[in-house]
Design a protein around this motif. Structure first.
Motif, PDB file in Angstrom:
ATOM      1  N   PHE A   1       0.860  -1.191   0.000  1.00  0.00           N
ATOM      2  CA  PHE A   1       0.000   0.000   0.000  1.00  0.00           C
ATOM      3  C   PHE A   1       0.893   1.236   0.000  1.00  0.00           C
ATOM      4  CE2 PHE A   1      -2.749  -3.039   2.415  1.00  0.00           C
ATOM      5  CZ  PHE A   1      -3.786  -3.109   1.485  1.00  0.00           C
ATOM      6  N   GLY A   2       0.468   2.277  -0.720  1.00  0.00           N
ATOM      7  CA  GLY A   2       1.216   3.532  -0.707  1.00  0.00           C
ATOM      8  C   GLY A   2       2.112   3.672  -1.919  1.00  0.00           C
ATOM      9  N   GLY A   3       3.261   4.309  -1.719  1.00  0.00           N
ATOM     10  CA  GLY A   3       4.171   4.617  -2.826  1.00  0.00           C
ATOM     11  C   GLY A   3       4.662   3.384  -3.553  1.00  0.00           C
ATOM     12  N   ILE A   4       4.837   3.507  -4.857  1.00  0.00           N
ATOM     13  CA  ILE A   4       5.350   2.407  -5.680  1.00  0.00           C
ATOM     14  C   ILE A   4       6.853   2.286  -5.448  1.00  0.00           C
ATOM     15  CG2 ILE A   4       5.742   1.613  -8.056  1.00  0.00           C
ATOM     16  CD1 ILE A   4       3.117   3.063  -8.793  1.00  0.00           C
ATOM     17  N   ARG A   5       7.298   1.083  -5.137  1.00  0.00           N
ATOM     18  CA  ARG A   5       8.730   0.819  -4.965  1.00  0.00           C
ATOM     19  C   ARG A   5       9.133  -0.367  -5.836  1.00  0.00           C
ATOM     20  NH1 ARG A   5      11.140   2.958  -0.096  1.00  0.00           N
ATOM     21  NH2 ARG A   5      13.076   2.004  -0.836  1.00  0.00           N
ATOM     22  N   ARG A   6      10.401  -0.381  -6.229  1.00  0.00           N
ATOM     23  CA  ARG A   6      10.925  -1.459  -7.068  1.00  0.00           C
ATOM     24  C   ARG A   6      11.432  -2.608  -6.207  1.00  0.00           C
ATOM     25  NH1 ARG A   6      13.554  -0.525 -12.655  1.00  0.00           N
ATOM     26  NH2 ARG A   6      11.328  -0.220 -12.881  1.00  0.00           N
ATOM     27  N   PHE A   7      10.899  -3.801  -6.482  1.00  0.00           N
ATOM     28  CA  PHE A   7      11.262  -5.031  -5.789  1.00  0.00           C
ATOM     29  C   PHE A   7      12.206  -5.790  -6.707  1.00  0.00           C
ATOM     30  CE2 PHE A   7      10.194  -9.516  -4.750  1.00  0.00           C
ATOM     31  CZ  PHE A   7      10.400  -9.500  -3.381  1.00  0.00           C
ATOM     32  N   GLN A   8      13.390  -6.154  -6.202  1.00  0.00           N
ATOM     33  CA  GLN A   8      14.400  -6.795  -7.042  1.00  0.00           C
ATOM     34  C   GLN A   8      14.654  -8.229  -6.580  1.00  0.00           C
ATOM     35  OE1 GLN A   8      17.710  -4.064  -6.590  1.00  0.00           O
ATOM     36  NE2 GLN A   8      17.042  -2.870  -8.357  1.00  0.00           N
ATOM     37  N   LEU A   9      14.935  -9.093  -7.559  1.00  0.00           N
ATOM     38  CA  LEU A   9      15.248 -10.493  -7.277  1.00  0.00           C
ATOM     39  C   LEU A   9      16.517 -10.874  -8.007  1.00  0.00           C
ATOM     40  CD1 LEU A   9      11.817 -10.606  -8.270  1.00  0.00           C
ATOM     41  CD2 LEU A   9      12.160 -12.377  -6.580  1.00  0.00           C
ATOM     42  N   LYS A  10      17.314 -11.762  -7.396  1.00  0.00           N
ATOM     43  CA  LYS A  10      18.487 -12.310  -8.087  1.00  0.00           C
ATOM     44  C   LYS A  10      18.680 -13.758  -7.666  1.00  0.00           C
ATOM     45  CE  LYS A  10      22.090 -10.801  -4.817  1.00  0.00           C
ATOM     46  NZ  LYS A  10      23.321 -10.014  -4.657  1.00  0.00           N
ATOM     47  N   HIS A  11      19.132 -14.570  -8.623  1.00  0.00           N
ATOM     48  CA  HIS A  11      19.373 -15.985  -8.362  1.00  0.00           C
ATOM     49  C   HIS A  11      20.602 -16.124  -7.475  1.00  0.00           C
ATOM     50  CE1 HIS A  11      19.987 -20.290  -9.218  1.00  0.00           C
ATOM     51  NE2 HIS A  11      18.719 -20.297  -9.570  1.00  0.00           N
ATOM     52  N   LYS A  12      20.596 -17.099  -6.579  1.00  0.00           N
ATOM     53  CA  LYS A  12      21.708 -17.248  -5.636  1.00  0.00           C
ATOM     54  C   LYS A  12      22.993 -17.736  -6.298  1.00  0.00           C
ATOM     55  CE  LYS A  12      18.983 -18.130  -1.453  1.00  0.00           C
ATOM     56  NZ  LYS A  12      18.677 -19.085  -0.374  1.00  0.00           N
TER      57      LYS A  12
ATOM     58  N   LEU B   1       6.586   8.164  -2.199  1.00  0.00           N
ATOM     59  CA  LEU B   1       5.649   8.286  -1.086  1.00  0.00           C
ATOM     60  C   LEU B   1       5.895   7.161  -0.084  1.00  0.00           C
ATOM     61  CD1 LEU B   1       2.418   9.016  -3.152  1.00  0.00           C
ATOM     62  CD2 LEU B   1       3.700  10.652  -1.741  1.00  0.00           C
ATOM     63  N   PRO B   2       5.475   7.331   1.172  1.00  0.00           N
ATOM     64  CA  PRO B   2       5.602   6.242   2.139  1.00  0.00           C
ATOM     65  C   PRO B   2       4.882   4.987   1.639  1.00  0.00           C
ATOM     66  CG  PRO B   2       5.001   8.281   3.246  1.00  0.00           C
ATOM     67  CD  PRO B   2       4.908   8.544   1.773  1.00  0.00           C
ATOM     68  N   ARG B   3       5.400   3.838   2.032  1.00  0.00           N
ATOM     69  CA  ARG B   3       4.844   2.555   1.579  1.00  0.00           C
ATOM     70  C   ARG B   3       4.727   1.598   2.759  1.00  0.00           C
ATOM     71  NH1 ARG B   3       7.562  -2.411   0.284  1.00  0.00           N
ATOM     72  NH2 ARG B   3       6.297  -3.724  -1.068  1.00  0.00           N
ATOM     73  N   ILE B   4       3.599   0.910   2.826  1.00  0.00           N
ATOM     74  CA  ILE B   4       3.397  -0.165   3.798  1.00  0.00           C
ATOM     75  C   ILE B   4       3.420  -1.490   3.050  1.00  0.00           C
ATOM     76  CG2 ILE B   4       1.730  -1.282   5.345  1.00  0.00           C
ATOM     77  CD1 ILE B   4       0.780   1.506   6.148  1.00  0.00           C
ATOM     78  N   ASN B   5       4.147  -2.443   3.608  1.00  0.00           N
ATOM     79  CA  ASN B   5       4.197  -3.797   3.060  1.00  0.00           C
ATOM     80  C   ASN B   5       3.746  -4.765   4.153  1.00  0.00           C
ATOM     81  OD1 ASN B   5       6.600  -6.230   2.972  1.00  0.00           O
ATOM     82  ND2 ASN B   5       5.165  -6.043   1.289  1.00  0.00           N
ATOM     83  N   LEU B   6       2.762  -5.588   3.835  1.00  0.00           N
ATOM     84  CA  LEU B   6       2.268  -6.613   4.763  1.00  0.00           C
ATOM     85  C   LEU B   6       2.686  -7.971   4.216  1.00  0.00           C
ATOM     86  CD1 LEU B   6      -1.390  -5.281   5.195  1.00  0.00           C
ATOM     87  CD2 LEU B   6       0.593  -4.786   6.671  1.00  0.00           C
ATOM     88  N   THR B   7       3.540  -8.666   4.956  1.00  0.00           N
ATOM     89  CA  THR B   7       4.060  -9.946   4.480  1.00  0.00           C
ATOM     90  C   THR B   7       3.489 -11.081   5.324  1.00  0.00           C
ATOM     91  OG1 THR B   7       6.097  -8.788   3.893  1.00  0.00           O
ATOM     92  CG2 THR B   7       6.172 -11.162   3.867  1.00  0.00           C
ATOM     93  N   PHE B   8       2.644 -11.889   4.674  1.00  0.00           N
ATOM     94  CA  PHE B   8       1.998 -13.014   5.357  1.00  0.00           C
ATOM     95  C   PHE B   8       2.807 -14.288   5.150  1.00  0.00           C
ATOM     96  CE2 PHE B   8      -1.371  -9.952   4.682  1.00  0.00           C
ATOM     97  CZ  PHE B   8      -2.041  -9.985   5.894  1.00  0.00           C
ATOM     98  N   ARG B   9       3.021 -15.022   6.258  1.00  0.00           N
ATOM     99  CA  ARG B   9       3.770 -16.276   6.235  1.00  0.00           C
ATOM    100  C   ARG B   9       3.075 -17.301   7.128  1.00  0.00           C
ATOM    101  NH1 ARG B   9       7.396 -12.041   6.762  1.00  0.00           N
ATOM    102  NH2 ARG B   9       9.326 -12.172   5.591  1.00  0.00           N
ATOM    103  N   LYS B  10       3.480 -18.566   6.993  1.00  0.00           N
ATOM    104  CA  LYS B  10       3.033 -19.597   7.937  1.00  0.00           C
ATOM    105  C   LYS B  10       4.256 -20.089   8.685  1.00  0.00           C
ATOM    106  CE  LYS B  10       0.265 -23.569   8.783  1.00  0.00           C
ATOM    107  NZ  LYS B  10      -0.784 -24.436   8.303  1.00  0.00           N
ATOM    108  N   ILE B  11       4.221 -19.930  10.003  1.00  0.00           N
ATOM    109  CA  ILE B  11       5.310 -20.413  10.855  1.00  0.00           C
ATOM    110  C   ILE B  11       4.872 -21.728  11.476  1.00  0.00           C
ATOM    111  CG2 ILE B  11       6.573 -19.947  12.994  1.00  0.00           C
ATOM    112  CD1 ILE B  11       6.720 -17.049  12.151  1.00  0.00           C
ATOM    113  N   ASN B  12       5.720 -22.739  11.337  1.00  0.00           N
ATOM    114  CA  ASN B  12       5.392 -24.081  11.853  1.00  0.00           C
ATOM    115  C   ASN B  12       5.831 -24.232  13.305  1.00  0.00           C
ATOM    116  OD1 ASN B  12       4.405 -25.070   9.297  1.00  0.00           O
ATOM    117  ND2 ASN B  12       6.527 -24.982   8.610  1.00  0.00           N
TER     118      ASN B  12
END
Length: 194
Positions: A133-144, A183-194
């Motif tokens: 939610f909020g400002g658009i930000r660039r999310f980057q990925l790289k292979h290990k 702009l400010p940005r909120i990120n909500l990251t949902f996970r399952k913890i075992n």
């Protein structure tokens, strides 16, 4: 709901640019930015303790805690808004989640460095669902291991990104700093913890 599927080796990545419509996303952003009890904790980086370059809050079902980068996170109960978003994400993805790590990136100098969500408590092939939610930000990925494999996605206001399959074993991701005015940005990251 329309999605974009990224064909990456050793990974499954699905992006829903309009997961939450603009009007509701605007309301949720204001509510979350004002009502979440944001904290800035210290993390260890190269042997030094420094303030995290963002604000965070952790939500979970009863009895669950989470540790990453040496931080022990003690949860708050889900708010009505976060619970509704969790359920909507579960219905769309077909996966269940029991935690939400909320991040507030106040401006372009707030960031998240290269990492993989590969802690043992997340299971063998964790599914990570990330709402922006909020400002658009660039999310980057790289292979290990293959330095030629890279990808980037501009995460829209109200979007959902789902990372699944073997992605956390083979890929790292980050939200880099930017000198652009954002702009400010909120990120909500949902996970399952075992």
């Amino acid at each position: 709901m329309k999605s974009e599927v990224f064909s990456l080796p050793d990974a499954e990545l699905e992006y829903f640019p309009n997961f939450v419509n603009k009007e509701k996303a605007n309301l949720l952003f204001q509510k979350l930015v004002n009502e979440i009890r944001w904290q800035q904790q210290n993390i260890k980086l190269f042997g030094k303790e420094i303030p995290q370059p963002r604000l965070t809050a952790f939500y979970a079902e009863k009895g669950i805690s989470y540790t990453y980068s040496g931080l022990q996170l003690n949860p708050t109960d889900f708010s009505a808004e976060l619970w509704e978003l969790k359920q909507k994400t579960e219905m769309l993805s077909g996966f269940s989640f029991n935690t939400c790590l909320a991040n507030l990136y106040r401006d372009g100098s707030d960031s998240m460095g290269w990492h993989a969500d590969d802690e043992k408590v997340l299971g063998k092939n964790p599914v990570i669902a990330s709402i922006s939610f909020g400002g658009i930000r660039r999310f980057q990925l790289k292979h290990k291991t293959n330095k030629d494999l890279k990808e980037s996605i501009d995460l829209n206001h109200g979007s959902l990104l789902i990372m699944k399959g073997r992605m956390q074993h083979f890929w790292k991701h980050q939200l880099p700093k930017t000198k652009k005015e954002v702009l400010p940005r909120i990120n909500l990251t949902f996970r399952k913890i075992n």
